[in-house]
Each structure stands twice: as C-alpha cells, then as structure tokens.
Design a protein around this motif. Structure first.
Motif, PDB file in Angstrom:
ATOM      1  N   PRO A   1     -40.818  19.841 -65.545  1.00 44.49           N
ATOM      2  CA  PRO A   1     -41.547  19.520 -65.631  1.00 44.49           C
ATOM      3  C   PRO A   1     -43.142  19.062 -65.335  1.00 44.49           C
ATOM      4  N   VAL A   2     -42.890  19.946 -63.532  1.00 42.15           N
ATOM      5  CA  VAL A   2     -44.622  19.754 -63.174  1.00 42.15           C
ATOM      6  C   VAL A   2     -45.549  20.745 -64.178  1.00 42.15           C
ATOM      7  N   ALA A   3     -45.068  21.727 -63.675  1.00 49.57           N
ATOM      8  CA  ALA A   3     -45.983  23.108 -64.431  1.00 49.57           C
ATOM      9  C   ALA A   3     -45.919  22.408 -66.042  1.00 49.57           C
ATOM     10  N   SER A   4     -45.726  21.777 -67.066  1.00 57.65           N
ATOM     11  CA  SER A   4     -45.540  21.814 -68.304  1.00 57.65           C
ATOM     12  C   SER A   4     -46.484  20.576 -68.024  1.00 57.65           C
ATOM     13  N   GLU A   5     -46.667  19.637 -67.260  1.00 61.96           N
ATOM     14  CA  GLU A   5     -47.330  18.585 -66.919  1.00 61.96           C
ATOM     15  C   GLU A   5     -48.759  19.509 -67.120  1.00 61.96           C
TER      16      GLU A   5
ATOM     17  N   GLY B   1     -54.133  20.992 -69.083  1.00 56.23           N
ATOM     18  CA  GLY B   1     -55.805  21.961 -69.393  1.00 56.23           C
ATOM     19  C   GLY B   1     -55.204  22.793 -67.769  1.00 56.23           C
ATOM     20  N   LYS B   2     -54.021  22.820 -66.609  1.00 54.12           N
ATOM     21  CA  LYS B   2     -54.346  23.514 -65.694  1.00 54.12           C
ATOM     22  C   LYS B   2     -53.525  25.024 -65.727  1.00 54.12           C
ATOM     23  N   ALA B   3     -53.794  26.149 -65.674  1.00 53.58           N
ATOM     24  CA  ALA B   3     -53.167  27.111 -65.656  1.00 53.58           C
ATOM     25  C   ALA B   3     -52.316  27.270 -65.193  1.00 53.58           C
ATOM     26  N   THR B   4     -50.977  27.889 -65.146  1.00 55.28           N
ATOM     27  CA  THR B   4     -49.882  27.952 -64.125  1.00 55.28           C
ATOM     28  C   THR B   4     -49.486  29.158 -64.122  1.00 55.28           C
ATOM     29  N   ALA B   5     -48.969  29.829 -63.316  1.00 61.89           N
ATOM     30  CA  ALA B   5     -48.575  31.454 -63.270  1.00 61.89           C
ATOM     31  C   ALA B   5     -47.628  31.655 -64.289  1.00 61.89           C
ATOM     32  N   LYS B   6     -46.279  30.598 -64.356  1.00 63.41           N
ATOM     33  CA  LYS B   6     -45.724  30.575 -65.395  1.00 63.41           C
ATOM     34  C   LYS B   6     -46.427  30.805 -67.167  1.00 63.41           C
ATOM     35  N   GLY B   7     -46.782  30.198 -66.769  1.00 66.22           N
ATOM     36  CA  GLY B   7     -47.802  29.579 -68.314  1.00 66.22           C
ATOM     37  C   GLY B   7     -48.679  31.264 -68.646  1.00 66.22           C
ATOM     38  N   ASP B   8     -49.500  31.721 -67.816  1.00 62.51           N
ATOM     39  CA  ASP B   8     -49.886  32.518 -67.733  1.00 62.51           C
ATOM     40  C   ASP B   8     -48.774  34.038 -68.066  1.00 62.51           C
ATOM     41  N   GLU B   9     -47.516  33.844 -67.479  1.00 65.76           N
ATOM     42  CA  GLU B   9     -46.546  34.720 -68.502  1.00 65.76           C
ATOM     43  C   GLU B   9     -45.952  34.551 -69.637  1.00 65.76           C
ATOM     44  N   ASN B  10     -46.387  33.520 -69.836  1.00 67.38           N
ATOM     45  CA  ASN B  10     -45.594  33.204 -71.273  1.00 67.38           C
ATOM     46  C   ASN B  10     -46.537  33.580 -72.408  1.00 67.38           C
ATOM     47  N   ARG B  11     -48.029  32.771 -72.088  1.00 64.07           N
ATOM     48  CA  ARG B  11     -49.547  33.322 -73.178  1.00 64.07           C
ATOM     49  C   ARG B  11     -49.164  35.145 -72.945  1.00 64.07           C
ATOM     50  N   ALA B  12     -49.102  36.018 -71.990  1.00 65.63           N
ATOM     51  CA  ALA B  12     -49.174  37.268 -72.018  1.00 65.63           C
ATOM     52  C   ALA B  12     -47.650  37.445 -72.802  1.00 65.63           C
TER      53      ALA B  12
END
Length: 298
Positions: A223-227, A232-243
């Motif tokens: 929930p925290v990273a998703s929010e 529009g704020k990048a997160t470490a997990k989000g960066d991993e998913n994009r990679a």
C-alpha cells in the motif's frame, strides 16, 4: 507484434447473468427477456463494427431475440449455463475485411464442431485504450441448434458443456482439453490469415512458460509504495518492476524473432519439398521428357 488472446468462459445464472443481456450488449441492440420481462437496450452502444449469427452448415440466424430467448427457456436450474463466450483479439496487421472474415471462419468452425449457434460481434478498440485492440465476442449457445420450417430448435447440451464424467464415458478428455483445443485452433486461424495477407507476424496460444520463455515476475508493491507510485514518486520496488518489464519485453521480442525464424525455415523446407516433387513428376511425364530431348537436340 501480433497480439494473441482467446478466453473461453460461461454465462451463468448463478452470476446474475443472462444470455439475452450478454447478446444485446455485444451487438448493440435491444432485446427483451421473455422469461423475466426485462428490456436490455444497448442501441446507443458505440464501437460495434459488425454483427451476425452463424449456425451449423454455414446457415445464418437473423432473429436474435428468438434464439437467445430459446436458450434461456431451455434451462430450468438457477445455476444453468445459458451461453458460453469466446473473446478473441483480432490482428491489427489485417485490414477490416480480413479481420471480419477471420472471425467468421473461426465462428463457423465452432458452430460445426459443437452443433451450436454462434453470434459474432466485432468491436473497435476502446476510446483512450490500445488502438490495436480490435476484438470480437463470440457468444455460443450451450445446446445444439437445428433450423427448420418451425423455427429454431434447441436440443441436447453440446459436448463442450458435458461434465468430465460424461466426457470420459464418451471416450473424451476433460473439458479443459476442449478449451485448449479452441485456443489452439484460434492460433492456427490467425497464423493462416496472417500468412495469406503476406504478414510475417505469428501468434502462439501457449503460455510463455510452456514456450520456454523465462520472464521476471513483478514485485508486490504494497500500500505505501503503491500510493507513492500513484503520486508520481518513484520507489525502489517500482524501479525494480520497471526494469523487469523492460527485460521481459526484450525476452518476448527475442522469442518472437526466433519463432518467425523457425516458421520461415519450415516454409522453406515445405517449398523445397514441393519443388522436388514437381521435378520428379516432370521427369516421369512422357511429354516433358520429349520436350527436354527436343531442346537438347537443338
């Protein structure tokens, strides 16, 4: 890259659905459910490109109301399956006429295979969505259909609707194998249409895992990273998913290239076999031999 999609799912009363409502929505018409008296009016619906109902033997059904009301009337149970829907993605590489012909041929094959009626409704891509998302909804009766001077008659359940117990007694495999066969047939229809249209693209009904394509699964954001990502704020997990998504895209593209290469090699082998057979036939043809001798003497 041609997109493959073919899903098969039932229309069940236990889900609060009806064949008449499903048919009206998909063809953009008004149909009245004679069993409940409910009017399903979707005449304002946009995006319906074409609509027809095919029956076994290449017949056509014009009276949709009679067909789907008969489908509803034939079932008495609260959990009855009154229709079955097949949703297919139509190749963007084909033109409008080719896409319609492809969907119709596939529907005719289903009608003949199971003895049912199949409504074929082609839809345009949704506004604001993927512009390549040409697709069709195929709504099938769950019972076999016969047409006569007395109108539309619905008989016994089609083999696709049989229980696995009945299928085993008839020497057939489980229902999931039947669904797999439908998905495989759609891939074959697509690839044949793409080939005839001179397109190099091909599709495969098998999952990436079955094709031996290893993809990186995305991480659960929480929930925290998703929010944060929504803001529009990048997160470490989000960066991993994009990679991972970028890596998966490259893996899929490589697999597509390999698939095209293999198909091209198969086409070349078939062509070489045809040429060899023609040459052998030419050598055995007395007229051809005489012509060859005449040319040699000159």
């Amino acid at each position: 890259m041609a997109i493959y999609h073919c899903s098969v799912k039932p229309v069940k009363r236990s889900d609060g659905r009806s064949a008449i409502a499903a048919a009206a929505y998909r063809c953009g018409m008004e149909l009245v459910d004679q069993r409940t008296g409910v009017v399903h009016d979707y005449t304002r619906r946009s995006g319906v490109l074409s609509s027809e109902v095919v029956a076994p033997g290449g017949s056509r059904i014009d009276d949709r109301s009679a067909l789907w009301n008969a489908a509803e009337a034939a079932e008495n149970r609260k959990d009855s399956r009154t229709a079955r829907e097949v949703v297919i993605a139509l190749p963007d590489e084909l033109d409008a006429g080719q896409r319609r012909a492809l969907a119709t041929r596939f529907a005719e094959g289903l009608a003949d295979r199971y003895g049912v009626a199949v409504a074929v409704d082609l839809h345009a891509p949704d506004k604001g969505g993927d512009k390549r998302n040409w697709h069709a909804h195929l709504l099938m009766t769950t019972r076999q259909v016969t047409l006569s001077g007395e109108g539309i008659q619905l008989g016994e359940k089609s083999a696709l609707e049989w229980s696995d117990t009945r299928r085993r007694k008839a020497g057939l495999g489980p229902a999931r194998e039947e669904v797999e066969a439908i998905r495989s047939q759609w891939a074959e229809h697509c690839n044949r249409a793409l080939e005839l249209a001179g397109q190099a693209e091909r599709v495969d009904h098998r999952s990436y895992a079955r094709q031996g394509i290893e993809l990186v699964p995305p991480r659960h954001l929480g929930p925290v990273a998703s929010e944060m990502e929504r803001k529009g704020k990048a997160t470490a997990k989000g960066d991993e998913n994009r990679a991972a998504a970028e890596q998966n895209r490259a893996v899929v593209e490589l697999a597509e290239l390999r698939y095209r290469r293999d198909r091209m090699l198969e086409d070349r082998a078939r062509f070489a076999a045809i040429v060899a057979a023609n040459e052998e036939q030419h050598q055995l043809d007395p007229a051809a031999i005489a012509q060859d001798n005449l040319i040699a003497e000159q």
